[in-house]
Every structure is written in structure tokens, then in C-alpha cells.
Design a protein around this motif. Structure first.
Motif, PDB file in Angstrom:
ATOM      1  N   GLN A  13      -6.975  -1.409   0.346  1.00 49.07           N
ATOM      2  CA  GLN A  13      -6.144  -0.521   1.147  1.00 49.07           C
ATOM      3  C   GLN A  13      -6.798  -0.193   2.490  1.00 49.07           C
ATOM      4  O   GLN A  13      -8.013  -0.285   2.621  1.00 49.07           O
ATOM      5  CB  GLN A  13      -5.877   0.792   0.385  1.00 49.07           C
ATOM      6  CG  GLN A  13      -5.037   0.574  -0.865  1.00 49.07           C
ATOM      7  CD  GLN A  13      -4.636   1.876  -1.525  1.00 49.07           C
ATOM      8  OE1 GLN A  13      -5.351   2.873  -1.435  1.00 49.07           O
ATOM      9  NE2 GLN A  13      -3.492   1.857  -2.196  1.00 49.07           N
TER      10      GLN A  13
ATOM     11  N   GLN B 206       0.829  -1.209   0.000  1.00 49.25           N
ATOM     12  CA  GLN B 206       0.000   0.000   0.000  1.00 49.25           C
ATOM     13  C   GLN B 206       0.865   1.262   0.000  1.00 49.25           C
ATOM     14  O   GLN B 206       0.600   2.213  -0.742  1.00 49.25           O
ATOM     15  CB  GLN B 206      -0.931  -0.001   1.222  1.00 49.25           C
ATOM     16  CG  GLN B 206      -1.745   1.285   1.371  1.00 49.25           C
ATOM     17  CD  GLN B 206      -2.788   1.220   2.479  1.00 49.25           C
ATOM     18  OE1 GLN B 206      -3.198   0.142   2.886  1.00 49.25           O
ATOM     19  NE2 GLN B 206      -3.232   2.375   2.946  1.00 49.25           N
TER      20      GLN B 206
ATOM     21  N   GLN C 232       3.998   1.530  -1.020  1.00 50.55           N
ATOM     22  CA  GLN C 232       4.695   1.649  -2.304  1.00 50.55           C
ATOM     23  C   GLN C 232       3.738   2.163  -3.372  1.00 50.55           C
ATOM     24  O   GLN C 232       4.122   2.953  -4.235  1.00 50.55           O
ATOM     25  CB  GLN C 232       5.295   0.290  -2.699  1.00 50.55           C
ATOM     26  CG  GLN C 232       6.483  -0.096  -1.813  1.00 50.55           C
ATOM     27  CD  GLN C 232       7.043  -1.476  -2.110  1.00 50.55           C
ATOM     28  OE1 GLN C 232       6.353  -2.343  -2.650  1.00 50.55           O
ATOM     29  NE2 GLN C 232       8.294  -1.696  -1.729  1.00 50.55           N
ATOM     30  N   THR C 233       2.479   1.712  -3.293  1.00 49.13           N
ATOM     31  CA  THR C 233       1.474   2.176  -4.242  1.00 49.13           C
ATOM     32  C   THR C 233       1.216   3.674  -4.071  1.00 49.13           C
ATOM     33  O   THR C 233       1.162   4.425  -5.044  1.00 49.13           O
ATOM     34  CB  THR C 233       0.154   1.399  -4.032  1.00 49.13           C
ATOM     35  OG1 THR C 233       0.434   0.013  -4.130  1.00 49.13           O
ATOM     36  CG2 THR C 233      -0.900   1.802  -5.054  1.00 49.13           C
ATOM     37  N   MET C 234       1.100   4.108  -2.814  1.00 47.24           N
ATOM     38  CA  MET C 234       0.677   5.486  -2.562  1.00 47.24           C
ATOM     39  C   MET C 234       1.830   6.483  -2.601  1.00 47.24           C
ATOM     40  O   MET C 234       1.667   7.608  -3.038  1.00 47.24           O
ATOM     41  CB  MET C 234      -0.027   5.579  -1.197  1.00 47.24           C
ATOM     42  CG  MET C 234      -1.336   4.803  -1.122  1.00 47.24           C
ATOM     43  SD  MET C 234      -2.006   4.696   0.562  1.00 47.24           S
ATOM     44  CE  MET C 234      -2.856   6.245   0.690  1.00 47.24           C
TER      45      MET C 234
ATOM     46  N   GLU D 298       4.140   3.677  -7.200  1.00 46.52           N
ATOM     47  CA  GLU D 298       3.685   2.323  -7.555  1.00 46.52           C
ATOM     48  C   GLU D 298       4.836   1.399  -7.924  1.00 46.52           C
ATOM     49  O   GLU D 298       4.662   0.442  -8.678  1.00 46.52           O
ATOM     50  CB  GLU D 298       2.640   2.376  -8.682  1.00 46.52           C
ATOM     51  CG  GLU D 298       1.385   3.132  -8.257  1.00 46.52           C
ATOM     52  CD  GLU D 298       0.289   3.077  -9.305  1.00 46.52           C
ATOM     53  OE1 GLU D 298       0.010   1.966  -9.782  1.00 46.52           O
ATOM     54  OE2 GLU D 298      -0.264   4.139  -9.636  1.00 46.52           O
ATOM     55  N   ARG D 299       6.037   1.717  -7.444  1.00 52.90           N
ATOM     56  CA  ARG D 299       7.150   0.789  -7.665  1.00 52.90           C
ATOM     57  C   ARG D 299       7.061  -0.310  -6.614  1.00 52.90           C
ATOM     58  O   ARG D 299       7.571  -0.179  -5.505  1.00 52.90           O
ATOM     59  CB  ARG D 299       8.493   1.537  -7.603  1.00 52.90           C
ATOM     60  CG  ARG D 299       8.716   2.473  -8.787  1.00 52.90           C
ATOM     61  CD  ARG D 299      10.046   3.192  -8.716  1.00 52.90           C
ATOM     62  NE  ARG D 299      10.143   4.044  -7.533  1.00 52.90           N
ATOM     63  CZ  ARG D 299       9.582   5.263  -7.443  1.00 52.90           C
ATOM     64  NH1 ARG D 299       8.903   5.769  -8.450  1.00 52.90           N
ATOM     65  NH2 ARG D 299       9.727   5.966  -6.336  1.00 52.90           N
ATOM     66  N   ILE D 300       6.357  -1.363  -6.974  1.00 55.40           N
ATOM     67  CA  ILE D 300       6.119  -2.477  -6.042  1.00 55.40           C
ATOM     68  C   ILE D 300       7.366  -3.347  -6.028  1.00 55.40           C
ATOM     69  O   ILE D 300       7.776  -3.881  -7.066  1.00 55.40           O
ATOM     70  CB  ILE D 300       4.899  -3.301  -6.494  1.00 55.40           C
ATOM     71  CG1 ILE D 300       3.666  -2.399  -6.664  1.00 55.40           C
ATOM     72  CG2 ILE D 300       4.627  -4.439  -5.509  1.00 55.40           C
ATOM     73  CD1 ILE D 300       3.258  -1.630  -5.437  1.00 55.40           C
TER      74      ILE D 300
ATOM     75  N   HIS E 126      -5.197  -5.393  -3.899  1.00 56.11           N
ATOM     76  CA  HIS E 126      -5.282  -3.928  -4.033  1.00 56.11           C
ATOM     77  C   HIS E 126      -6.058  -3.276  -2.896  1.00 56.11           C
ATOM     78  O   HIS E 126      -6.106  -2.043  -2.813  1.00 56.11           O
ATOM     79  CB  HIS E 126      -5.946  -3.571  -5.367  1.00 56.11           C
ATOM     80  CG  HIS E 126      -7.359  -4.079  -5.473  1.00 56.11           C
ATOM     81  ND1 HIS E 126      -8.407  -3.448  -4.864  1.00 56.11           N
ATOM     82  CD2 HIS E 126      -7.866  -5.183  -6.085  1.00 56.11           C
ATOM     83  CE1 HIS E 126      -9.524  -4.137  -5.090  1.00 56.11           C
ATOM     84  NE2 HIS E 126      -9.225  -5.184  -5.829  1.00 56.11           N
TER      85      HIS E 126
END
Lengths: 102, 560
Positions: free
Chosen positions: B543, B477, B479-481, B485-487, B541
Motif C-alpha cells: 500500500q 488499496q 477498496q481494501t481500506m 475489502e470488497r475487491i 497487498h
């Protein structure tokens, strides 16, 4: 505190702390650990047993900064610390020692 | 006066006798070379049930579960070296959440200390910063003073962990014991300063937009009823920290739920408007306050805490009161005027209506909130809830209807993944009549998965609800926010078959994914007796919202 120069360091206001503690092998670690883990340098340390040796007195010379009140409260919480007294930098305990550090 | 009868006992036997006298009936640990004398003595105890953990950290968290469920100091044991180092995380966790714990470790014989002996580590030095106090024993006689004192320190004032390191030769040393010391109990806390309580009462009486802010200290002090009484008399909207959940029942008309990073919008917005914050047994943790300068910017602060070093630590209090929060609240209550505060309560109600806590999917048991609600619907308030750490923990904190102090056991300060399942085992051992539910994730469960066999061995009534999103969800979450978005390193490529894992350890398991009627399957699983794992897949996905970005002010929430 390691990043400030010696002259800057000397310009900072100092405080002398006087601690009555139980005299056993772990006391110093407990006391100085509180300072070191906060990256709070202790400028001077003096310890000797008092009376029969059940207790010791620790004198600490530290720079005054905004964390000092919290530091004193943390020191007071230690089980092996019986009392904490604050003195100004003019306290003679470290002044009289200075001749050994020339 | 009758002459004391002397008994000839080893240090190890003295340890066991003192634990028995202390009332310890269950403890957890793992034996090893340097603690074998104590284990030998323990084998002769008819009173103490030793729970064999499979990793010392698991043993430490089992003891924590006992302590958190009961409020009484609990005991864990480990051998020297790796036994002791494995215990450290559980001890540090207890320190940050103020949990009374007594950890007993074996040490190499005194003559070998400092020689890099086999399995020698400086347990005393390692544990200084993560214990309330610690001891390295020098003689068997000293045990008579140290062990009761350890229990007294663990339970007194602000509770916390105490470690006792006992060299093997001290365990074997034989001494004559005449009189036994009194058991160690919590010291009486000095009464709060009356004039400060009066000042606090005056501030509460004069405030127009006060908020009561409850922390874990309210639970430790058994002060929930007093806190609710104060809130009701003075019409104080009340927020709770993660550690205080359950102190005020979730449906109470004055409850604004949890504050902070994952609190509801209306909760943080109400705090933003308050003119008086009454902090009770709370320590202004950064997850609760967000950016401190932006926390309750208009408010004066009354801060009540048993630990004087908490006062003025983060926020300078206008009135700081050092004392047992239960005692302070009792004194405060008669001095506070009964009020209705219609304007403020109506403002809070309108904030709540405009910015409620959103729980999407609450009616669908295949979503995070829906699963939590479906579990809650099968249970009553007698159930105890533990969690691991991560998204599932925050979802449960937001959505589970907690109504009882000590109903909610979670790793707050240290945030230790791997806490939940062994803590649940401990809670179930301490209170076997309760159903203990551990919400966990696919990341957390693996950090102490070995304790599944302990759960099976003890037959504890622990239900593990495993919310599996195939990822380290809170990392995913963030990394997404916040990381474009580099997971990276947060999506699991390999995934164990958790049902077979549990069954392999001797714990029955069901997979909600394959159940046509998940409600019925949950009801059957939760009403059975004994350990059980309930596996449920969650979308990756999903959150936890709202969320205050780390370092931001609480009013700058994202989502929700």
C-alpha cells in the motif's frame, strides 16, 4: 439553481455584469460555458455589437452567491473579454426590458 | 525601406512556416483526411521532425513531455473527428497542470461544417472548457495572426494549452504573404504590488512557525533557486506539492518533502502547527490540503500566484500577491530578515524524528520502495523521471531523490493513466542527452501501450520500469481500506507477458523477477542506450502509506 423556486429566486440579490468582448462566433460559448459548467445559472443575457462591430457588449443578470467573485475573475481571464464591470440589480438595462417579458 | 517580396502560399504552407519560425523542431501527431494538406506541407520542411504517434492521445502526451522538459510550448497535431476527440484527454491534462501546448487539428471544409460530414465533430466547442483559449480558423490570412498568438497565449502568465482548428479548405486556400509576423513569446508580467510584498515580508518576519508551500508555479517560473534562497534566509521549513517536487533538493535540511494525501506524517503535522503559510505558485488542490477547514487551521496565509483567480479561490489569503512567482520572490528576499528560528526548526525536527516517512523494504529491490531506490542508485540528477498514475506514482514521489526542477514529469491535476510512457518519449526527444525513466504500472502502461513502437522507431533513450502488481493498485488499496475489502474490478485475471509485448513492439525488455542479481541487471539496463522495458513484480497487498482518507483532514492520516 434549478432546484429553488421562482419566489426564492426572486428574493436573491442580483448582480448585473457588463462585459466588453471581441465580436466573433465563439465568444458567447466561452462566457456562458464558465457559468454552466459550475451549475451557476445566468438569469438574463443581452448582447449587441458596439460601434463598428469589432467588439460587442454582453450584459448578464446573475444571482449573487459566494462564487460570484471567482466567476468574475474567471471571466476576466478569457482572451476575448476586454473588460468586466459589476453593477447592482437596480441597473436599468434589464429593468427596461421587462416589458418584453410579460 | 525595401519592398516586401510576396510569396504565394497555401494555408498549410503558412502553418508550417510559422511553426518553423516559432522554433518548433519536433512535433507529434497522426495524419488523417482533414489535415492532409498540412502534412503535405510538413513533408517539405527540412527543419521539423514529425513523430508519428500511434494514437492521438499518445501524440498529445509526447508533446507534453517536450513542453514539460523544456518549459517551451510544444505542438501536437490530429485530424478532425476521432483524431480531435482522441487528443482531448492530453489537452485537458495540460490544462490542469498548466502546461504550454499548441494543438492543431484539421476540420472538415467550412462549407461542410454543421452538416454531420464524415469525421466532423465540434472540436471548437469540445475544447472550450479544457483549453486556455481556442480558435476556429476562417481564412488562411488569419493564420498569420492566430498561430503566433496561440504560442503567446500558451506561454504567457499561467501557461496552458491552446487549440487551433483549421478547416481543410482554409489549409488549401492560397494567399499572398508579404511580411511575416513576429513569433509569439510570453508577455511580460506586471511587477507585483510593492506594498503587498512589504506586507508579506512583515508577516514572514513576525511569524514564529512559518512554512513555505511550493507548487508547480515555482517550476514554471524557473524560481526554484529563488524559493530555496528565501527558505534559507528566513529559515522556512518547506513543503512541496506533487508538481513542485525537485524545486528544493530532497536532502535539503529545510525540505519536508511532499505534503498532502500521501505526504509524510511529520510534514502534515508540521503544517497543522504552522502559524503562517506562504503559498508560492500552488493552488490548494484537494489532494494537497485534505479537508480545507482542517488545513493549517492556525495559519495566516500569504498566497503568491501568477493567476489572480487562484487567490482566495479555496482559502482566503491575508495577503494575496498576483505576479510572476520568481519576480515576487526576488522582491521579497531583500525585505525578509535573516533568521534562525531555532525553536520552530527544532520542533519540526522532533516531529520528523517521531513521525518520519517510512520506506519499508528500501534495501530490497523486490519491493516498491527498494526498486525505486535501486533505480535511483544507478542514475544521477541529469536523469528525467516520468510516471504514470497510481500507486507507483505516489511511491516514486515519496522515495525518488528528486533534486532538479523539471526532473520530475507527472500528471498531477487530471491524474491520467497512460501519461508516463509517451511523456517520456517527448522528454527524451527534447533532451536526447538524458536518460529518461518512466515508472509505470500494469494498469497504466496498457492505456497507451501502442507508443512502445513509437519509442522503438525513434530509438529514444527511455527506460520503462513496469511495477506489476496484477491490479489497479490504488483502487485495490481504496477498496481494501474504505470499502470493506470488497475487491471488485481491480484485480486483473488475464495478464499479458509484458516482456514479450515490449519485444513484439521492438523494445528490448528484461524481467527482474528472473534475474539473480537485480541490482546488476538494473545497472546494465539503465546504462544501455535506447528504449528498454524493465518488468518487476510487486506484491498486490503493498500500500501507499500514509494515506489521508478522501475528505478527511490531513492530520488524520492512516498508516505510515
Amino acid at each position: 439553481m434549478n432546484t429553488i423556486s421562482r419566489t426564492e429566486n426572486q428574493a436573491l440579490a442580483r448582480t448585473v455584469l457588463e462585459l466588453d468582448v471581441y465580436n466573433h462566433p465563439g465568444v458567447m460559448s466561452h462566457v456562458v460555458g464558465l457559468f454552466s459548467r459550475r451549475a451557476y445559472n445566468v438569469e438574463g443575457i443581452l448582447v449587441m455589437p458596439v460601434g463598428g462591430g469589432v467588439t460587442s457588449r454582453i450584459w448578464l443578470l446573475v444571482n449573487e452567491d459566494e462564487r460570484l467573485d471567482q466567476m468574475v475573475k474567471q471571466v476576466e481571464k478569457l482572451e476575448d473579454v476586454l473588460a468586466v464591470r459589476r453593477h447592482g440589480a437596480e441597473h436599468e438595462v434589464f429593468v427596461r426590458l421587462e416589458e418584453f417579458f410579460r | 525601406m525595401s519592398k516586401p517580396t510576396y510569396e504565394t502560399l497555401s494555408g498549410a504552407q503558412i502553418v508550417v512556416r510559422l511553426l518553423e519560425r516559432q522554433g518548433v523542431r519536433t512535433l507529434a501527431g497522426i495524419p488523417g483526411g482533414a489535415i492532409l494538406p498540412i502534412y503535405d506541407a510538413l513533408s517539405q520542411s527540412a527543419l521539423i521532425h514529425h513523430v508519428l504517434a500511434r494514437h492521438e492521445q499518445g501524440g498529445g502526451f509526447i508533446a507534453q513531455g517536450i513542453a514539460r522538459a523544456t518549459g517551451v510550448p510544444a505542438v501536437c497535431m490530429a485530424s478532425s473527428g476521432p483524431g480531435a476527440t482522441n487528443l482531448l484527454t492530453a489537452i485537458a491534462d495540460a490544462k490542469l497542470d498548466s502546461i504550454p501546448l499548441v494543438a492543431i487539428t484539421g476540420q472538415v471544409p467550412r462549407a461542410m461544417i454543421g452538416t454531420d460530414a464524415f469525421q466532423e465533430v465540434d472540436t471548437y466547442g469540445l475544447s472550450i472548457p479544457i483549453t486556455k483559449h481556442n480558435f476556429l480558423l476562417n481564412s488562411a490570412e488569419d493564420l498569420l495572426e492566430v498561430i503566433p498568438r496561440a504560442f503567446r497565449i500558451a506561454a504567457s502568465g499561467r501557461p496552458g494549452p491552446v487549440l487551433i482548428d483549421i478547416p481543410k479548405d482554409v489549409q488549401n486556400q492560397v494567399v499572398e504573404v508579404g511580411e511575416w509576423p513576429a513569433v509569439g513569446v510570453a508577455e511580460v508580467v506586471p511587477a507585483p504590488a510593492a506594498e503587498r510584498v512589504a506586507l508579506a515580508a512583515a508577516m514572514i518576519n513576525e511569524a514564529s512557525r512559518p512554512i513555505l508551500y511550493l507548487g508547480g508555479g515555482v517550476v514554471h517560473s524557473a524560481a526554484s533557486a529563488a524559493a530555496v534562497a528565501l527558505a534559507e534566509k528566513a529559515a522556512l521549513p518547506t513543503v512541496m506539492t506533487l508538481m513542485a517536487l525537485g524545486a528544493m533538493p530532497v536532502e535539503h535540511s529545510l525540505s519536508l518533502g511532499m505534503l498532502g494525501m500521501h505526504g509524510a506524517r511529520f510534514t502534515n503535522l508540521a503544517l497543522d502547527e504552522c502559524d503562517l503559510l506562504i503559498a508560492v505558485g500552488a493552488r490548494f488542490d484537494d489532494r494537497a490540503t485534505g479537508k480545507v477547514a482542517g488545513f493549517c487551521p492556525q495559519a495566516k496565509i500569504v498566497h503568491i500566484d501568477i493567476d489572480p483567480s487562484e487567490l482566495d479561490k479555496i482559502k482566503t489569503a491575508h495577503v494575496g500577491i498576483a505576479g510572476d512567482v520568481g519576480a515576487v520572490l526576488q522582491t521579497l528576499l531583500p525585505a525578509v530578515e535573516a533568521q534562525q528560528r531555532l525553536a520552530w526548526l527544532s520542533r519540526v525536527a522532533s516531529l520528523k524524528a517521531a513521525h518520519p516517512l517510512r520506506l519499508p523494504g528500501i534495501d530490497d529491490p523486490r519491493t516498491p520502495y527498494g526498486l525505486i531506490r535501486a533505480v535511483a542508485d544507478c542514475l544521477d540528477d541529469q536523469a528525467t523521471i516520468t510516471t504514470d498514475v497510481g500507486q507507483h506514482q505516489m511511491w516514486v514521489a515519496q522515495a525518488y531523490p528528486l533534486r532538479r526542477p523539471r526532473q520530475w514529469l507527472t500528471s498531477g491535476g487530471l491524474g491520467t493513466m497512460g501519461f508516463g510512457m509517451p511523456a517520456a518519449i517527448g522528454a527524451a526527444l527534447a533532451e536526447p542527452e538524458r536518460t529518461v525513466v518512466c515508472f509505470t504500472g500494469d494498469g497504466s502502461i496498457l492505456m497507451n501501450v501502442q507508443e512502445l513502437v513509437t519509442a522503438a522507431e525513434e530509438g529514444v533513450n527511455v527506460k520503462i520500469v513496469l511495477m506489476n502488481n496484477s491490479s489497479l493498485g490504488l483502487v485495490f488499496q481504496q477498496q481494501t481500506m474504505f470499502y470493506g475489502e470488497r475487491i471488485y474490478a481491480s484485480k486483473f485475471k488475464g495478464m499479458p507477458d509484458f516482456v514479450r509485448v515490449a519485444e513484439g513492439f521492438g523494445v528490448p525488455a528484461i524481467d527482474l523477477d528472473t534475474e539473480s542479481d537485480p541490482h546488476a541487471a538494473l545497472a546494465a539496463a539503465l546504462s544501455s542506450r535506447g528504449p528498454m522495458l524493465i518488468h518487476a513484480s510487486i506484491a498486490m497487498h503493498e500500500q501507499v502509506l500514509p494515506m489521508v482518507p478522501p475528505g478527511a483532514a490531513n492530520k488524520d492520516m492512516i498508516g505510515g
